[in-house]
Design a protein around this motif. Structure first.
Motif, PDB file in Angstrom:
ATOM      1  N   ALA A  98       0.822  -1.263  -0.012  1.00  0.00           N
ATOM      2  CA  ALA A  98       0.046   0.024  -0.028  1.00  0.00           C
ATOM      3  C   ALA A  98       0.983   1.240  -0.049  1.00  0.00           C
ATOM      4  O   ALA A  98       0.475   2.274  -0.755  1.00  0.00           O
ATOM      5  CB  ALA A  98      -0.961   0.057   1.269  1.00  0.00           C
ATOM      6  N   ALA A  99       1.854   1.029   0.795  1.00  0.00           N
ATOM      7  CA  ALA A  99       2.748   2.323   0.732  1.00  0.00           C
ATOM      8  C   ALA A  99       3.464   2.693  -0.539  1.00  0.00           C
ATOM      9  O   ALA A  99       3.740   3.905  -0.986  1.00  0.00           O
ATOM     10  CB  ALA A  99       3.796   2.040   1.915  1.00  0.00           C
ATOM     11  N   ILE A 100       3.906   1.655  -1.177  1.00  0.00           N
ATOM     12  CA  ILE A 100       4.560   1.639  -2.698  1.00  0.00           C
ATOM     13  C   ILE A 100       3.377   2.276  -3.601  1.00  0.00           C
ATOM     14  O   ILE A 100       3.754   2.975  -4.663  1.00  0.00           O
ATOM     15  CB  ILE A 100       4.982   0.385  -2.886  1.00  0.00           C
ATOM     16  N   ALA A 101       2.124   1.702  -3.289  1.00  0.00           N
ATOM     17  CA  ALA A 101       1.075   2.104  -4.356  1.00  0.00           C
ATOM     18  C   ALA A 101       0.953   3.540  -4.053  1.00  0.00           C
ATOM     19  O   ALA A 101       0.673   4.207  -5.037  1.00  0.00           O
ATOM     20  CB  ALA A 101       0.089   1.426  -4.009  1.00  0.00           C
ATOM     21  N   ILE A 140      11.072  11.154  -0.659  1.00  0.00           N
ATOM     22  CA  ILE A 140      10.731  10.192   0.193  1.00  0.00           C
ATOM     23  C   ILE A 140      11.624  10.351   1.518  1.00  0.00           C
ATOM     24  O   ILE A 140      11.024   9.876   2.497  1.00  0.00           O
ATOM     25  CB  ILE A 140      11.380   8.875  -0.580  1.00  0.00           C
ATOM     26  N   ILE A 141      12.952  10.782   1.677  1.00  0.00           N
ATOM     27  CA  ILE A 141      13.567  10.976   2.788  1.00  0.00           C
ATOM     28  C   ILE A 141      12.854  11.860   3.691  1.00  0.00           C
ATOM     29  O   ILE A 141      12.775  11.601   4.714  1.00  0.00           O
ATOM     30  CB  ILE A 141      15.023  11.654   2.393  1.00  0.00           C
ATOM     31  N   SER A 142      12.239  12.932   3.100  1.00  0.00           N
ATOM     32  CA  SER A 142      11.485  13.889   3.882  1.00  0.00           C
ATOM     33  C   SER A 142      10.495  13.366   4.818  1.00  0.00           C
ATOM     34  O   SER A 142      10.055  13.619   5.732  1.00  0.00           O
ATOM     35  CB  SER A 142      11.286  15.113   2.932  1.00  0.00           C
ATOM     36  N   MET A 143       9.579  12.447   3.921  1.00  0.00           N
ATOM     37  CA  MET A 143       8.605  11.943   4.577  1.00  0.00           C
ATOM     38  C   MET A 143       8.939  10.849   5.678  1.00  0.00           C
ATOM     39  O   MET A 143       8.351  10.613   6.608  1.00  0.00           O
ATOM     40  CB  MET A 143       7.784  11.126   3.266  1.00  0.00           C
ATOM     41  N   LEU A 144      10.184  10.166   5.086  1.00  0.00           N
ATOM     42  CA  LEU A 144      10.688   9.278   6.290  1.00  0.00           C
ATOM     43  C   LEU A 144      11.092   9.776   7.517  1.00  0.00           C
ATOM     44  O   LEU A 144      10.870   9.350   8.544  1.00  0.00           O
ATOM     45  CB  LEU A 144      11.911   8.625   5.703  1.00  0.00           C
ATOM     46  N   ALA A 150       8.034  10.414   9.216  1.00  0.00           N
ATOM     47  CA  ALA A 150       7.360   9.271   9.735  1.00  0.00           C
ATOM     48  C   ALA A 150       8.138   8.527  11.059  1.00  0.00           C
ATOM     49  O   ALA A 150       7.614   7.928  11.623  1.00  0.00           O
ATOM     50  CB  ALA A 150       7.363   8.325   8.755  1.00  0.00           C
ATOM     51  N   SER A 151       9.388   9.043  11.058  1.00  0.00           N
ATOM     52  CA  SER A 151      10.322   8.619  12.133  1.00  0.00           C
ATOM     53  C   SER A 151       9.731   8.989  13.658  1.00  0.00           C
ATOM     54  O   SER A 151       9.837   8.295  14.749  1.00  0.00           O
ATOM     55  CB  SER A 151      11.596   9.159  12.034  1.00  0.00           C
ATOM     56  N   PHE A 152       9.303  10.255  13.590  1.00  0.00           N
ATOM     57  CA  PHE A 152       8.593  10.500  14.898  1.00  0.00           C
ATOM     58  C   PHE A 152       7.529   9.764  15.514  1.00  0.00           C
ATOM     59  O   PHE A 152       7.552   9.176  16.615  1.00  0.00           O
ATOM     60  CB  PHE A 152       7.881  12.203  14.759  1.00  0.00           C
ATOM     61  N   LEU A 153       6.614   9.564  14.425  1.00  0.00           N
ATOM     62  CA  LEU A 153       5.487   8.518  14.780  1.00  0.00           C
ATOM     63  C   LEU A 153       6.153   7.113  15.160  1.00  0.00           C
ATOM     64  O   LEU A 153       5.540   6.484  15.948  1.00  0.00           O
ATOM     65  CB  LEU A 153       4.553   8.464  13.639  1.00  0.00           C
ATOM     66  N   GLY A 154       6.954   6.754  14.391  1.00  0.00           N
ATOM     67  CA  GLY A 154       7.547   5.458  14.446  1.00  0.00           C
ATOM     68  C   GLY A 154       8.334   5.178  15.868  1.00  0.00           C
ATOM     69  O   GLY A 154       8.178   4.134  16.481  1.00  0.00           O
ATOM     70  N   ALA A 162       3.849   3.099  10.300  1.00  0.00           N
ATOM     71  CA  ALA A 162       4.135   4.261  10.368  1.00  0.00           C
ATOM     72  C   ALA A 162       4.351   5.103   9.130  1.00  0.00           C
ATOM     73  O   ALA A 162       4.112   6.215   8.798  1.00  0.00           O
ATOM     74  CB  ALA A 162       5.187   4.609  11.354  1.00  0.00           C
ATOM     75  N   VAL A 163       5.059   4.323   8.339  1.00  0.00           N
ATOM     76  CA  VAL A 163       5.603   4.894   6.898  1.00  0.00           C
ATOM     77  C   VAL A 163       4.426   5.016   5.898  1.00  0.00           C
ATOM     78  O   VAL A 163       4.132   5.903   5.201  1.00  0.00           O
ATOM     79  CB  VAL A 163       6.780   3.862   6.461  1.00  0.00           C
TER      80      VAL A 163
END
Length: 331
Positions: free
Chosen positions: A31-34, A52-56, A59-63, A288-289
Motif C-alpha cells: 500500500a505504501a509503494i502504491a 521520500i527521505i523527507s517523508m521518512l 514518519a520517524s517521529f510517529l515510529g 508508520a511509513v
C-alpha cells in the motif's frame, strides 16, 4: 515423475506467495509503494529520493513513539496507552526548558524528560496491575494528568528551545542525504526487534500477552513485565517528543497530542494483534511509513484539512477492521 514434482513445487510456491501476500506487514508495504506510484503520477516529484527521505524523517517521529505502544499492545489484556501524545508533549516541554538552546544542557535535556516519561508510564503499569484498572481507563486518566503537568509547568506559556545539536540531528542530512533521526530510527528498529525476539524480557512479554493466567502459573514475572511495558511506552513517547522538538526547534503546548491514536493505528496496521501476544515492531515501522505517505499524498493533492482528516480516519477504520480482529494472525 519430474513433472509431478515440478507441479507440487509450483503449488507450494503459490501457496507460500498467497500466504505472504495476506500478511499485514506485506499488505502495508504494498500500500505504501502504491501511494508513492499514484502520487508520482498525480504530482511528478512526489516519489523523488529527496521527497521520500523527507517523508521518512517525519514518519520517524510517529515510529519512535509507536515503539512503546507496540510493547504495550503485545502485553495483552486489551493493553493500550492513550497517554502517549500527552506524555510526549510534556517531555518535550521539559526538555526545551532544560536545554534552552544550549548544547551543554543537551544530555540533561534528554535524560530528565525520558526519566519522567518512564515514571509516568510505570505509574500507568502500577495502576493496571495493582489497582486492576482497565488500561483504557488508567491511561486515559494519565493523559489528563500529563496535560495538567504541562500546563502547571509552563503556566500556559511554553518556553525554551531545542539544543542546536538536537536540531542538527533531526534536520541536517548526513550520509546519502538521510537525516540523522532516520538513522536513529533504523537503529531502534533493529534493537527493539532483537529485544523482543532474542531476550528473556521479550519472550516473557509474548507469553504474558498470549495468556496472562498461564504465564503467571508458569512462574513468569507478569506484573513486572506489564509495568516495564508501560514504562517503556512513556520513555519512547518522550524520545519521539524530543525528536519533534528538534524538528520544530521550539515547543508547543499541543506538540504531540495528535499522535496517540496514530501510534495505535501503526501498530495494528503492522500486524500486531490487538489482543496481544502476536506481532512485532518491524510491522509497526512499516505502518508508520504508510500513514505518513498517505498524509503527504493527501496534502500534495491539496485536499482540504477537514477532508484529509475524514479520509485518513476512514482509511484507518478500514485497515483496523480488516486486521484488528483477524484470528489468523495467531497462526
Amino acid at each position: 515423475m519430474s513433472t509431478a514434482t515440478d507441479l507440487t513445487s509450483d503449488g507450494d510456491l503459490r501457496a507460500r506467495l498467497v500466504t505472504a501476500l495476506r500478511q499485514p506487514i506485506v499488505v502495508a508495504a504494498i500500500a505504501a509503494i502504491a501511494i508513492l506510484v499514484v502520487g508520482q503520477l498525480v504530482s511528478p516529484g512526489f516519489a523523488s529520493y529527496g521527497q521520500i527521505i523527507s517523508m521518512l524523517r517525519v514518519a520517524s517521529f510517529l515510529g519512535i513513539m509507536a515503539i512503546g505502544q507496540t510493547i504495550v499492545i503485545l502485553s495483552g489484556n486489551t493493553g493500550i496507552d492513550l497517554s502517549v501524545g500527552a506524555v510526549a508533549t510534556f517531555g518535550a516541554i521539559v526538555g526545551a526548558r532544560v536545554m534552552d538552546g544550549d548544547n551543554s544542557n543537551l544530555l540533561l535535556g534528554i535524560l530528565i524528560p525520558v526519566a519522567l516519561g518512564a515514571g509516568l508510564g510505570a505509574i500507568n503499569g502500577l495502576g493496571i496491575v495493582a489497582l486492576r484498572l482497565p488500561p483504557f481507563v488508567m491511561t486515559l486518566g494519565m493523559m489528563g494528568v500529563a496535560g495538567g503537568l504541562s500546563l502547571a509547568y509552563t503556566q500556559g506559556v511554553a518556553e525554551g528551545r531545542s539544543a542546536p545539536a538536537l536540531t542538527s540531528l533531526v534536520n541536517t542530512r548526513w550520509f546519502l542525504g538521510v537525516p540523522g533521526v532516520v538513522y536513529v530510527w533504523i537503529a531502534l528498529i533493529v534493537i527493539v526487534t532483537l529485544l523482543l525476539r532474542r531476550t528473556s524480557y521479550g519472550w516473557n512479554l509474548y507469553a504474558v500477552g498470549t495468556n496472562r493466567r498461564a504465564a503467571r502459573l508458569s512462574g513468569l514475572p507478569v506484573n513486572r513485565t506489564v509495568i516495564g511495558a508501560y514504562a517503556a511506552s512513556g520513555a519512547f513517547a518522550v524520545v519521539g517528543g524530543l525528536m519533534l522538538l528538534g524538528y520544530n526547534e521550539s515547543v508547543l503546548l499541543n506538540l504531540a497530542d495528535d499522535y496517540t491514536l496514530t501510534t495505535v493505528a501503526a501498530v495494528i496496521i503492522g500486524g500486531t494483534l490487538a489482543a496481544g501476544g502476536i506481532g512485532g515492531y518491524a510491522g509497526t515501522a512499516v505502518g508508520a511509513v504508510l500513514l505518513q505517505f498517505l498524509q503527504s499524498f493527501l496534502t500534495t493533492v491539496r485536499i482540504p484539512e477537514s477532508w484529509r482528516t475524514i479520509i485518513t480516519g476512514l482509511v484507518l477504520l478500514s485497515i483496523l477492521a480488516l486486521f484488528g480482529r483477524q484470528r489468523r494472525l495467531r497462526s
